[in-house]
Motif scaffolding. Structure first.
Motif, PDB file in Angstrom:
ATOM      1  N   ILE A   1       0.838  -1.200   0.000  1.00 21.18           N
ATOM      2  CA  ILE A   1       0.000   0.000   0.000  1.00 21.18           C
ATOM      3  C   ILE A   1       0.872   1.249   0.000  1.00 21.18           C
ATOM      4  O   ILE A   1       0.585   2.223  -0.705  1.00 21.18           O
ATOM      5  CB  ILE A   1      -0.975  -0.026   1.192  1.00 21.18           C
ATOM      6  CG1 ILE A   1      -1.985  -1.168   1.003  1.00 21.18           C
ATOM      7  CG2 ILE A   1      -1.697   1.302   1.345  1.00 21.18           C
ATOM      8  CD1 ILE A   1      -2.819  -1.478   2.223  1.00 21.18           C
ATOM      9  N   LEU A   2       1.959   1.224   0.757  1.00 22.25           N
ATOM     10  CA  LEU A   2       2.900   2.350   0.767  1.00 22.25           C
ATOM     11  C   LEU A   2       3.473   2.603  -0.626  1.00 22.25           C
ATOM     12  O   LEU A   2       3.604   3.754  -1.052  1.00 22.25           O
ATOM     13  CB  LEU A   2       4.044   2.074   1.740  1.00 22.25           C
ATOM     14  CG  LEU A   2       3.828   2.473   3.187  1.00 22.25           C
ATOM     15  CD1 LEU A   2       4.872   1.826   4.078  1.00 22.25           C
ATOM     16  CD2 LEU A   2       3.869   3.974   3.335  1.00 22.25           C
ATOM     17  N   LEU A   3       3.814   1.541  -1.326  1.00 22.02           N
ATOM     18  CA  LEU A   3       4.345   1.696  -2.686  1.00 22.02           C
ATOM     19  C   LEU A   3       3.319   2.341  -3.604  1.00 22.02           C
ATOM     20  O   LEU A   3       3.654   3.208  -4.421  1.00 22.02           O
ATOM     21  CB  LEU A   3       4.784   0.346  -3.251  1.00 22.02           C
ATOM     22  CG  LEU A   3       6.080  -0.211  -2.683  1.00 22.02           C
ATOM     23  CD1 LEU A   3       6.324  -1.626  -3.212  1.00 22.02           C
ATOM     24  CD2 LEU A   3       7.247   0.698  -3.033  1.00 22.02           C
ATOM     25  N   LYS A   4       2.062   1.944  -3.477  1.00 23.85           N
ATOM     26  CA  LYS A   4       1.007   2.555  -4.295  1.00 23.85           C
ATOM     27  C   LYS A   4       0.851   4.031  -3.950  1.00 23.85           C
ATOM     28  O   LYS A   4       0.677   4.866  -4.838  1.00 23.85           O
ATOM     29  CB  LYS A   4      -0.320   1.830  -4.088  1.00 23.85           C
ATOM     30  CG  LYS A   4      -0.386   0.500  -4.766  1.00 23.85           C
ATOM     31  CD  LYS A   4      -1.751  -0.145  -4.561  1.00 23.85           C
ATOM     32  CE  LYS A   4      -1.798  -1.513  -5.183  1.00 23.85           C
ATOM     33  NZ  LYS A   4      -3.085  -2.174  -4.971  1.00 23.85           N
ATOM     34  N   ALA A   5       0.905   4.349  -2.672  1.00 24.60           N
ATOM     35  CA  ALA A   5       0.773   5.745  -2.248  1.00 24.60           C
ATOM     36  C   ALA A   5       1.906   6.588  -2.824  1.00 24.60           C
ATOM     37  O   ALA A   5       1.679   7.677  -3.357  1.00 24.60           O
ATOM     38  CB  ALA A   5       0.767   5.821  -0.724  1.00 24.60           C
TER      39      ALA A   5
END
Length: 105
Positions: A36-40
């Motif tokens: 999720i951090l990578l997507k953000a």
């Protein structure tokens, strides 16, 4: 006015990207939250790219794209600190969208 605005917004977005990167490297987060951090970071990167060329229409599109993505990312994460950070980003996006909209009038 718009160059000054774009410069300030670019700095704000860069700070958010750095904060997410720091969070990912210094905090023990689950694999799910890392994804999720990578997507953000990806959405912030896309937004910062259009801000560097000062294109209001493209920036408005990327803002709307991010405004759709971040609430979903927030709901998927299990880490409370990360949820709070996403809320901060969502508020920043709303502020940027409002200011961009005023530049187009």
């Amino acid at each position: 006015m718009s160059e000054e605005f774009f410069s300030k917004v670019r700095i704000d977005i860069e700070e958010q990207k750095r904060a997410l990167s720091t969070f990912a490297t210094r905090t023990d987060v689950s694999q799910n939250d890392k994804a999720i951090l990578l997507k953000a970071e990806y959405y912030l990167l896309r937004l910062s790219r259009v801000l560097y060329v000062n294109k209001i229409d493209s920036a408005l599109f990327r803002i709307r794209e991010s405004q759709n993505a971040f609430p979903e990312l927030r709901s998927k994460t299990k880490n409370l600190l990360l949820k709070n950070h996403y809320e901060k980003i969502i508020r920043l996006l709303i502020k940027i969208q409002s200011e961009l909209a005023s530049l187009t009038k």
